[in-house]
Enzyme design. Structure first.
Site, short mmCIF file in Angstrom:
data_model
loop_
_atom_site.label_atom_id
_atom_site.label_comp_id
_atom_site.label_asym_id
_atom_site.label_seq_id
_atom_site.Cartn_x
_atom_site.Cartn_y
_atom_site.Cartn_z
N ARG A 28 4.98 10.82 -2.75
CA ARG A 28 4.72 10.71 -1.32
C ARG A 28 5.99 10.93 -0.51
O ARG A 28 6.97 10.20 -0.67
CB ARG A 28 4.17 9.31 -1.03
CG ARG A 28 3.99 9.01 0.42
CD ARG A 28 3.65 7.55 0.63
NE ARG A 28 3.55 7.25 2.04
CZ ARG A 28 3.80 6.07 2.57
NH1 ARG A 28 4.16 5.06 1.78
NH2 ARG A 28 3.68 5.88 3.86
N PRO B 10 0.79 -1.22 0.00
CA PRO B 10 0.00 0.00 0.00
C PRO B 10 0.83 1.28 0.00
O PRO B 10 1.86 1.37 0.67
CB PRO B 10 -0.83 -0.10 1.28
CG PRO B 10 -0.14 -1.09 2.14
CD PRO B 10 0.56 -2.02 1.20
N ASN B 11 0.36 2.21 -0.79
CA ASN B 11 0.90 3.56 -0.92
C ASN B 11 2.23 3.64 -1.67
O ASN B 11 2.72 4.73 -1.95
CB ASN B 11 1.00 4.27 0.43
CG ASN B 11 -0.35 4.36 1.11
OD1 ASN B 11 -1.31 4.80 0.49
ND2 ASN B 11 -0.44 3.92 2.34
N ALA C 169 2.80 -0.56 5.03
CA ALA C 169 2.22 -0.55 6.38
C ALA C 169 1.71 -1.92 6.82
O ALA C 169 1.63 -2.20 8.02
CB ALA C 169 1.10 0.48 6.44
N TYR D 128 11.11 8.81 1.09
CA TYR D 128 11.05 7.77 0.07
C TYR D 128 11.75 8.11 -1.24
O TYR D 128 11.79 7.29 -2.14
CB TYR D 128 9.59 7.40 -0.22
CG TYR D 128 8.87 6.87 0.99
CD1 TYR D 128 9.12 5.59 1.46
CD2 TYR D 128 7.97 7.65 1.70
CE1 TYR D 128 8.48 5.10 2.58
CE2 TYR D 128 7.32 7.17 2.83
CZ TYR D 128 7.59 5.90 3.27
OH TYR D 128 6.96 5.42 4.38
N GLU E 273 12.10 -9.46 2.90
CA GLU E 273 11.38 -8.24 3.28
C GLU E 273 12.28 -7.04 3.00
O GLU E 273 13.44 -7.03 3.39
CB GLU E 273 11.03 -8.32 4.76
CG GLU E 273 10.36 -7.09 5.32
CD GLU E 273 10.14 -7.18 6.83
OE1 GLU E 273 9.86 -6.13 7.42
OE2 GLU E 273 10.25 -8.29 7.42
N ASN F 96 7.98 -5.55 -0.30
CA ASN F 96 7.85 -4.35 0.52
C ASN F 96 6.37 -4.26 0.83
O ASN F 96 5.58 -3.78 0.01
CB ASN F 96 8.36 -3.10 -0.20
CG ASN F 96 8.33 -1.88 0.68
OD1 ASN F 96 7.61 -1.83 1.67
ND2 ASN F 96 9.10 -0.87 0.31
N HIS G 123 12.49 -2.59 2.85
CA HIS G 123 11.95 -1.26 3.14
C HIS G 123 12.89 -0.22 2.59
O HIS G 123 14.12 -0.37 2.69
CB HIS G 123 11.76 -1.06 4.64
CG HIS G 123 10.83 -2.06 5.24
ND1 HIS G 123 9.46 -1.97 5.09
CD2 HIS G 123 11.07 -3.19 5.93
CE1 HIS G 123 8.90 -3.00 5.68
NE2 HIS G 123 9.85 -3.76 6.18
N ARG H 278 12.35 5.46 12.59
CA ARG H 278 11.07 6.14 12.40
C ARG H 278 10.16 5.91 13.61
O ARG H 278 10.61 5.53 14.67
CB ARG H 278 10.43 5.67 11.10
CG ARG H 278 11.34 6.06 9.90
CD ARG H 278 10.74 5.75 8.58
NE ARG H 278 9.51 6.52 8.40
CZ ARG H 278 8.60 6.24 7.48
NH1 ARG H 278 8.78 5.21 6.68
NH2 ARG H 278 7.52 6.97 7.35
#
Length: 141
Positions: free
Chosen positions: A17, A9-10, A74, A22, A95, A71, A97, A104
């Protein structure tokens, strides 16, 4: 070698964004560079904002591909369903990111999927995807 990169998502908004976190490049701009660098690897890409679609895609390829770079966005911090899916697959999952999630917000420090994955790469921007592909090849380029 056949690898699927999945963004959750996103991540369709990369380049727009929060560019301070990012970066300013979309994944679609980055992907051709990655494919050129790994011309000997069949790299496919999939993005969805919907958890069930991510699971469906992983189940579709998770018994025949050599690797999945995930990735989960969220969903990393909330999805037992993704964890269970990854555990059920034959294909290993790394995984990834873009940001260093440990620098964060506190809620981003916990991953529901890490324990099911072969490994975790975070904090190297879009280069995190390249590092994951290198890991599947057994050496860095």
């Amino acid at each position: 070698m056949k690898i699927l990169i999945i963004n959750g998502p996103n991540l369709n908004l990369l380049g727009i964004r929060e560019p301070g976190i990012y970066g300013s490049s979309s994944f679609e701009q980055y992907l051709p560079q990655l494919k050129q660098q790994y011309s000997d690897v069949d790299i496919e890409y999939y993005q969805s904002n919907i958890e069930g679609e991510l699971i469906n895609k992983m189940q579709e390829v998770g018994f025949s591909y050599d690797g999945i770079v995930l990735n989960a966005g969220a969903y990393t911090h909330t999805s037992v369903a993704l964890h269970d899916c990854i555990r059920s697959l034959k294909t290993p999952v790394i995984e990834v990111h873009i940001s260093n999630v440990h620098q964060r917000e506190d809620f981003r420090h916990n991953s529901m999927i890490s324990a099911a994955c072969k490994g975790v790469i975070c904090g190297f921007g879009l280069d995190s995807y390249r590092l994951a592909i290198s890991a599947f090849q057994g050496c860095e380029k």
